[in-house]
Scaffold this active site. Structure first.
Site, mmCIF file in Angstrom:
data_model
loop_
_atom_site.group_PDB
_atom_site.id
_atom_site.type_symbol
_atom_site.label_atom_id
_atom_site.label_comp_id
_atom_site.label_asym_id
_atom_site.label_seq_id
_atom_site.Cartn_x
_atom_site.Cartn_y
_atom_site.Cartn_z
ATOM 1 N N TYR A 87 -13.645 20.146 -14.479
ATOM 2 C CA TYR A 87 -13.992 18.745 -14.745
ATOM 3 C C TYR A 87 -15.151 18.363 -13.809
ATOM 4 O O TYR A 87 -15.110 18.674 -12.613
ATOM 5 C CB TYR A 87 -12.765 17.870 -14.480
ATOM 6 C CG TYR A 87 -13.057 16.397 -14.523
ATOM 7 C CD1 TYR A 87 -13.350 15.777 -15.726
ATOM 8 C CD2 TYR A 87 -13.064 15.632 -13.358
ATOM 9 C CE1 TYR A 87 -13.645 14.422 -15.770
ATOM 10 C CE2 TYR A 87 -13.349 14.279 -13.399
ATOM 11 C CZ TYR A 87 -13.642 13.681 -14.599
ATOM 12 O OH TYR A 87 -13.937 12.341 -14.638
ATOM 13 N N ARG A 136 0.845 -1.199 0.000
ATOM 14 C CA ARG A 136 0.000 0.000 0.000
ATOM 15 C C ARG A 136 0.884 1.255 0.000
ATOM 16 O O ARG A 136 0.611 2.222 -0.675
ATOM 17 C CB ARG A 136 -0.960 0.020 1.191
ATOM 18 C CG ARG A 136 -1.859 1.229 1.131
ATOM 19 C CD ARG A 136 -2.884 1.467 2.260
ATOM 20 N NE ARG A 136 -3.114 0.402 3.169
ATOM 21 C CZ ARG A 136 -2.526 0.313 4.376
ATOM 22 N NH1 ARG A 136 -1.673 1.241 4.782
ATOM 23 N NH2 ARG A 136 -2.788 -0.698 5.171
ATOM 24 N N LYS A 178 -5.700 9.433 -18.847
ATOM 25 C CA LYS A 178 -5.876 10.092 -20.131
ATOM 26 C C LYS A 178 -4.576 10.029 -20.955
ATOM 27 O O LYS A 178 -4.142 8.949 -21.291
ATOM 28 C CB LYS A 178 -6.375 11.521 -19.891
ATOM 29 C CG LYS A 178 -7.489 11.627 -18.835
ATOM 30 C CD LYS A 178 -8.788 10.954 -19.236
ATOM 31 C CE LYS A 178 -9.784 10.802 -18.079
ATOM 32 N NZ LYS A 178 -10.116 12.001 -17.345
ATOM 33 N N ASP A 233 -4.576 21.123 -12.356
ATOM 34 C CA ASP A 233 -4.986 19.875 -13.014
ATOM 35 C C ASP A 233 -4.493 19.983 -14.459
ATOM 36 O O ASP A 233 -5.037 20.727 -15.266
ATOM 37 C CB ASP A 233 -6.512 19.730 -12.936
ATOM 38 C CG ASP A 233 -7.022 18.460 -13.623
ATOM 39 O OD1 ASP A 233 -6.282 17.878 -14.433
ATOM 40 O OD2 ASP A 233 -8.175 18.070 -13.359
HETATM 41 C C1 LIG Z 1 -10.646 12.333 -16.089
HETATM 42 C C2 LIG Z 1 -10.279 13.594 -15.406
HETATM 43 C C3 LIG Z 1 -10.155 13.652 -14.006
HETATM 44 C C4 LIG Z 1 -10.442 12.457 -13.108
HETATM 45 O O1 LIG Z 1 -9.562 11.417 -13.302
HETATM 46 P P1 LIG Z 1 -9.954 9.846 -13.173
HETATM 47 O O2 LIG Z 1 -8.694 9.159 -13.530
HETATM 48 O O3 LIG Z 1 -11.082 9.597 -14.092
HETATM 49 O O4 LIG Z 1 -10.361 9.636 -11.733
HETATM 50 C C5 LIG Z 1 -9.771 14.857 -13.450
HETATM 51 N N1 LIG Z 1 -9.551 15.958 -14.208
HETATM 52 C C6 LIG Z 1 -9.691 15.936 -15.540
HETATM 53 C C7 LIG Z 1 -9.435 17.177 -16.324
HETATM 54 C C8 LIG Z 1 -10.062 14.765 -16.187
HETATM 55 O O5 LIG Z 1 -10.207 14.756 -17.518
#
Ligand SMILES: *Cc1c(COP(=O)(O)O)cnc(C)c1O
Length: 379
Positions: free
Chosen positions: A98, A46, A195, A170
Site C-alpha cells: 500500500y 485518549r 475500508k 495488513d
Molecule cells: C487504506 C489502507 C491503509 C491505510 O489506512 P487509512 O485508514 O487510510 O489510514 C493501509 N493498508 C491498506 C492495504 C489500505 O488499503
C-alpha cells in the site's frame, strides 16, 4: 461463536444504566472520580472510552484475537507498530505495498535509523536471505494492492517463528470475514477499518489485533502516549457498520466474481488481476487461506495511453472515481495518479502499476447495473 454472531454481538452488552441495546456514544473526554484515583475504570478518553472499548473487543473477536486496539486511521495503527522498533532494527516487507505504508517506512521511519528490505514475497523462502541479527519484523499485505498478489501467510509465519521475528499482516483487502492471519500464525493483524470493516465510506479508522500480552502492553502504552485514538462517534459508526460485515462481504464476493468473469473476456481488457481465477499465479494459496476471493479487481486496458485511461476512468455513471475501497458503493481508481502517486515510477513499474491500470472496488449494488456501467465505460 460463529462469525456472523460475533459481528453483531461481540464486545457489546445492553447498557448497564439504561438497558440501551446499542452501545451508546459516550461523548465525554473525562470521567468522575469519587476521590483522587478512585474511578470506575475510566479516567480520560485518549486512553479509554466505553464506546471505543466495545468496538475494540468486537474487532478482536472478528480476528480470533485476545486484544483489539482502534486507531484514528490505518496509518495511525501502522505508526504504532513501527514505534515498537529502535534505531538499527530491520524490517522485511513486500515490494508492492500500500502506497501509504511504503511512504511511512521510507520517508519517516528510515530517517529514524530503521532499515527496510522490500522483496518479492511470492517465494517466502527468499526472506531467509535477508534475515540478520538486527531483523525484528516482517510486514506483509495479502492480497496486495493493486495487483492482487497473494502471499502465503502460513509459510511466512513458519519462517518468522523460526527466526523469532514478529509477523504483522495488513489484512485490509481481505477483511476478517475472508481471512484470519492470527489463525495462520501471524502475531499482529493490522486493518484500515476505513475500508471493508467500516464499510460505508464515512469513517477513517485503523486497528491492530493480537494475542501476546507483552506486545499488547507495549502497544497500549504507545496508543495512549502518542494519542492517535478515535473518538466515540466514529467508534459507534464502525460498531454499527460491522453488524452487516458478513452480509456485505458475501455480496462483494458474489458481484466481484460476476464482474471479474465479464472483464476477463472483454476485448478492451489486456490483463486482469483477481485471485479467484484458476490461472492466477497464487490461486491455490488464495484458496487455502481465504474463504472467498473478494470484490477487488484490477485491469490493464488494452492499448490505452494515459489520456484514454483517464477518459475511461472518468466515464462511469454508477462506479464513482475515488480513492479508497471496501464501501457499499462501487469505486474506480487510477493507482498511478491517485493511490500510488507517492511510489516512485521505477518501483511502480516493478510492481506492475502501469499507466493503463485501473482498480475496481466492486460494491453491493445490483450487479446488472454495474455490468451495464462497465459496458458503456469500456465501449
Ligand atoms: C487504506 C489502507 C491503509 C491505510 O489506512 P487509512 O485508514 O487510510 O489510514 C493501509 N493498508 C491498506 C492495504 C489500505 O488499503
Amino acid at each position: 461463536m460463529k462469525f456472523a454472531t460475533k459481528a453483531i454481538h461481540a464486545g457489546q452488552e445492553p447498557d448497564p444504566s439504561t438497558g440501551a441495546v446499542m452501545t451508546p456514544i459516550y461523548q465525554t473526554s473525562t470521567y468522575w472520580q469519587k476521590s483522587p484515583g478512585d474511578n470506575q475504570g475510566y479516567e480520560y478518553s485518549r486512553g479509554t472510552n466505553p464506546t471505543r472499548n466495545a468496538l475494540e473487543n468486537c474487532l478482536a473477536a472478528l480476528e480470533n484475537a485476545k486484544y483489539g486496539l482502534a486507531f484514528s486511521s490505518g496509518m495511525g495503527a501502522t505508526d504504532a507498530v513501527m514505534k515498537l522498533l529502535a534505531p538499527g532494527d530491520e524490517v522485511i516487507t513486500g515490494n508492492d505495498l500500500y502506497g501509504g505504508s511504503y511512504r511511512i517506512f521510507t520517508k519517516i521511519y528510515a530517517n529514524y535509523g530503521i532499515k527496510f528490505h522490500f522483496i518479492d514475497l511470492a517465494d517466502p523462502e527468499l526472506i531467509n536471505q535477508y534475515v540478520n541479527e538486527n531483523t525484528k519484523l516482517i510486514w506483509i499485505e495479502t492480497p496486495t494492492n493493486p495487483t492482487m498478489r497473494i502471499v502465503d501467510i502460513e509459510a511466512v509465519a513458519k519462517i518468522s517463528k523460526a527466526k523469532k521475528l514478529k509477523l504483522v499482516v495488513d489484512n485490509t483487502f481481505a477483511s476478517p470475514y475472508l481471512q484470519n492471519p492470527i489463525d495462520l500464525g501471524a502475531d499482529i493483524v493490522m486493518h484500515s477499518v476505513t475500508k471493508y470493516i467500516g464499510g460505508h465510506s464515512d469513517v477513517v479508522m485503523g486497528a491492530l489485533m493480537l494475542n501476546d500480552d507483552d506486545t499488547y502492553k507495549k502497544l497500549w502504552f504507545i496508543y495512549n502516549a502518542c494519542g492517535a485514538t478515535p473518538g466515540p462517534m466514529d467508534s459507534f459508526l464502525v460498531l454499527r457498520g460491522i453488524k452487516t460485515l458478513h452480509l456485505r462481504m458475501k455480496a462483494h464476493c458474489e458481484n466481484g466474481r460476476i464482474i471479474a468473469e465479464f472483464l476477463k473476456t472483454h476485448p478492451k481488457v489486456e490483463k486482469i488481476y483477481w485471485p479467484g481465477f484458476t490461472d492466477h499465479p497464487n490461486h491455490d494459496v488464495a484458496k487455502k487461506q481465504m474463504k472467498d476471493f473478494g470484490g477487488m479487481i484490477s485491469i490493464v486496458l488494452k492499448g490505452a495511453d494515459l489520456k484514454e485511461t483517464f477518459r475511461v476512468a472518468s466515464s462511469f455513471k454508477v462506479f464513482t472515481l475515488a480513492e479508497s475501497l471496501g464501501g457499499v458503493e462501487s469505486l474506480i481508481n487510477h493507482p498511478v495518479s491517485m493511490t500510488h502517486g507517492s511510489i516512485p515510477k521505477p518501483e511502480r513499474d516493478k510492481a506492475g502499476v502501469v499507466d493503463n491500470l485501473l482498480r475496481l472496488s466492486v460494491g453491493v449494488e445490483d450487479v446488472e447495473d454495474l455490468l451495464e456501467d462497465l459496458k458503456q465505460a469500456l465501449a
